[in-house]
Design an enzyme around this catalytic site. Sequence first.
Site, short mmCIF file in Angstrom:
data_model
loop_
_atom_site.label_atom_id
_atom_site.label_comp_id
_atom_site.label_asym_id
_atom_site.label_seq_id
_atom_site.Cartn_x
_atom_site.Cartn_y
_atom_site.Cartn_z
N ASP A 1 -49.18 -31.93 -25.75
CA ASP A 1 -50.21 -31.53 -24.78
C ASP A 1 -49.64 -31.60 -23.36
O ASP A 1 -48.71 -32.36 -23.08
CB ASP A 1 -51.43 -32.47 -24.89
CG ASP A 1 -52.72 -31.78 -24.47
OD1 ASP A 1 -53.59 -31.60 -25.33
OD2 ASP A 1 -52.84 -31.40 -23.29
N ASP B 1 -45.66 -27.86 -22.09
CA ASP B 1 -46.46 -26.64 -21.97
C ASP B 1 -46.04 -25.70 -23.09
O ASP B 1 -44.91 -25.19 -23.09
CB ASP B 1 -46.19 -26.01 -20.60
CG ASP B 1 -46.93 -24.70 -20.39
OD1 ASP B 1 -47.57 -24.20 -21.34
OD2 ASP B 1 -46.84 -24.16 -19.27
N TYR C 1 -59.30 -13.50 -22.92
CA TYR C 1 -59.36 -14.49 -24.01
C TYR C 1 -59.68 -13.80 -25.33
O TYR C 1 -59.09 -14.10 -26.37
CB TYR C 1 -60.42 -15.52 -23.63
CG TYR C 1 -60.66 -16.65 -24.60
CD1 TYR C 1 -59.73 -17.69 -24.73
CD2 TYR C 1 -61.83 -16.72 -25.35
CE1 TYR C 1 -59.98 -18.76 -25.59
CE2 TYR C 1 -62.08 -17.78 -26.21
CZ TYR C 1 -61.15 -18.79 -26.33
OH TYR C 1 -61.39 -19.85 -27.18
N LYS D 1 -57.34 -13.87 -28.59
CA LYS D 1 -57.80 -14.47 -29.84
C LYS D 1 -57.81 -13.45 -30.98
O LYS D 1 -57.57 -13.80 -32.14
CB LYS D 1 -59.19 -15.10 -29.65
CG LYS D 1 -59.18 -16.37 -28.80
CD LYS D 1 -58.36 -17.49 -29.45
CE LYS D 1 -58.60 -18.84 -28.79
NZ LYS D 1 -57.73 -19.90 -29.36
N ASN E 1 -53.27 -24.87 -31.69
CA ASN E 1 -54.65 -25.12 -31.23
C ASN E 1 -54.81 -24.93 -29.72
O ASN E 1 -55.87 -24.54 -29.26
CB ASN E 1 -55.03 -26.55 -31.64
CG ASN E 1 -56.28 -27.04 -30.95
OD1 ASN E 1 -57.40 -26.66 -31.29
ND2 ASN E 1 -56.11 -27.88 -29.93
N1 LIG Z 1 -64.79 -25.72 -27.99
C1 LIG Z 1 -65.22 -24.53 -28.39
O1 LIG Z 1 -66.42 -24.21 -28.31
C2 LIG Z 1 -64.25 -23.55 -29.00
C3 LIG Z 1 -64.79 -22.39 -29.59
C4 LIG Z 1 -63.91 -21.46 -30.15
C5 LIG Z 1 -62.55 -21.69 -30.13
N2 LIG Z 1 -62.04 -22.83 -29.54
C6 LIG Z 1 -60.60 -23.01 -29.56
O2 LIG Z 1 -60.29 -24.31 -30.02
C7 LIG Z 1 -59.07 -24.73 -29.43
C8 LIG Z 1 -59.27 -26.09 -28.78
O3 LIG Z 1 -60.28 -25.99 -27.79
P1 LIG Z 1 -61.07 -27.25 -27.23
O4 LIG Z 1 -62.47 -26.82 -27.03
O5 LIG Z 1 -60.78 -28.45 -28.06
O6 LIG Z 1 -60.39 -27.41 -25.78
P2 LIG Z 1 -60.11 -28.70 -24.87
O7 LIG Z 1 -60.05 -28.18 -23.49
O8 LIG Z 1 -61.06 -29.80 -25.19
O9 LIG Z 1 -58.65 -29.13 -25.34
C9 LIG Z 1 -57.58 -28.26 -25.23
C10 LIG Z 1 -56.31 -29.06 -25.05
O10 LIG Z 1 -55.20 -28.14 -25.02
C11 LIG Z 1 -54.32 -28.53 -23.98
N3 LIG Z 1 -53.56 -27.37 -23.56
C12 LIG Z 1 -54.05 -26.22 -23.02
N4 LIG Z 1 -53.04 -25.38 -22.73
C13 LIG Z 1 -51.89 -26.01 -23.09
C14 LIG Z 1 -50.52 -25.65 -23.04
N5 LIG Z 1 -50.12 -24.47 -22.54
N6 LIG Z 1 -49.59 -26.52 -23.48
C15 LIG Z 1 -49.99 -27.72 -24.00
N7 LIG Z 1 -51.27 -28.12 -24.06
C16 LIG Z 1 -52.21 -27.27 -23.62
C17 LIG Z 1 -55.22 -29.09 -22.90
O11 LIG Z 1 -54.51 -29.94 -22.01
C18 LIG Z 1 -56.26 -29.84 -23.73
O12 LIG Z 1 -55.87 -31.17 -23.99
C19 LIG Z 1 -58.66 -23.62 -28.46
O13 LIG Z 1 -57.77 -22.74 -29.12
C20 LIG Z 1 -59.97 -22.91 -28.19
O14 LIG Z 1 -59.76 -21.57 -27.80
C21 LIG Z 1 -62.88 -23.75 -28.97
#
Ligand SMILES: NC(=O)c1ccc[n+]([C@@H]2O[C@H](COP(=O)([O-])OP(=O)(O)OC[C@H]3O[C@@H](n4cnc5c(N)ncnc54)[C@H](O)[C@@H]3O)[C@@H](O)[C@H]2O)c1
Length: 265
Positions: free
Chosen positions: A38, A64, A151, A155, A86
Amino acid sequence: MALRLEGKSALVTGAGNGIGREIARRFAAEGAGVISVDLDAAGNARTAELIREAGGRCETLQGDVSAAADVQRVFHARRVDILVNNAAAWRGDGLLHQVSEEDWDYVLAGTLKSVYLCTRAALAGMMAQRGGVIVNISSVNGIAGVHLAAYTAAKGGVISLTRLLALQYGRYGIRVNAICPGTIMTESSRRHYDTRPEQEAELRALYPAGEFGTPADIAGCALYLASQEARFVNGATFVVDGGMTAGYRIASLLGPMETPPEEEA
Ligand SMILES: NC(=O)c1ccc[n+]([C@@H]2O[C@H](COP(=O)([O-])OP(=O)(O)OC[C@H]3O[C@@H](n4cnc5c(N)ncnc54)[C@H](O)[C@@H]3O)[C@@H](O)[C@H]2O)c1
């Protein structure tokens, strides 16, 4: 009962928060040694702490995943049996004509290029060991027009790539599948909706049971896909959205869905 991921090494990107953290915790509880990658060092440390408190194994790496040099460092000399792509990025406007080139590049890099870089890095080892599992976290935005143009494009790309990779690498014993979560209440989405109660109520009305999902709902699906139980599942897209996209457009045109009255339940 045997643990479902005993002896496996699982790398989860974006495991420092939200859905990724829950996937990492669930995999560790099933015996996997987890590598949490992360940008957020504090989030990473918290994930590792939670896993170790529960008796699991977790290594943390700050990096990253949209930057090739970081990805190379992360995968260098590490065995990876399971990769969960993820991490993702989102920002900027929903309407394409208002999306700046800078925001487009940022979102595509964080959401799609990161999948390319990490998958490419993992595949070398997986091909040599003739086996591996990749789970890509897409979104309902990848299968339906919802909002956020860049986005959505990224996706959708994750789903298309998932299908192609399944065909190209299946003969090496590598399976690649995608999950499309609906709205999942993470700590960051909770903070977002706490200041926007009306938006939350409108969104909630699109869900047949009136409920959003939890990170555990996605982690359960990811665990199934990563485990041997899913050995015949390849190139698939699992929609985990409480039914939100089952009739999304039509439902919003016709108003509230007709459902049986409570007394018939
Ligand atoms: N939460 C939702 O409602 C939802 C819905 C559909 C899809 N998603 C997908 O689920 C996944 C997780 O989302 P979430 O809601 O847990 O997000 P979140 O913001 O809670 O966590 C995402 C994590 O990814 C890390 N991150 C982002 N870009 C990064 C990079 N380039 N390198 C390393 N780390 C990185 C961030 O620091 C963070 O810790 C994502 O792919 C998101 O698109 C989430």
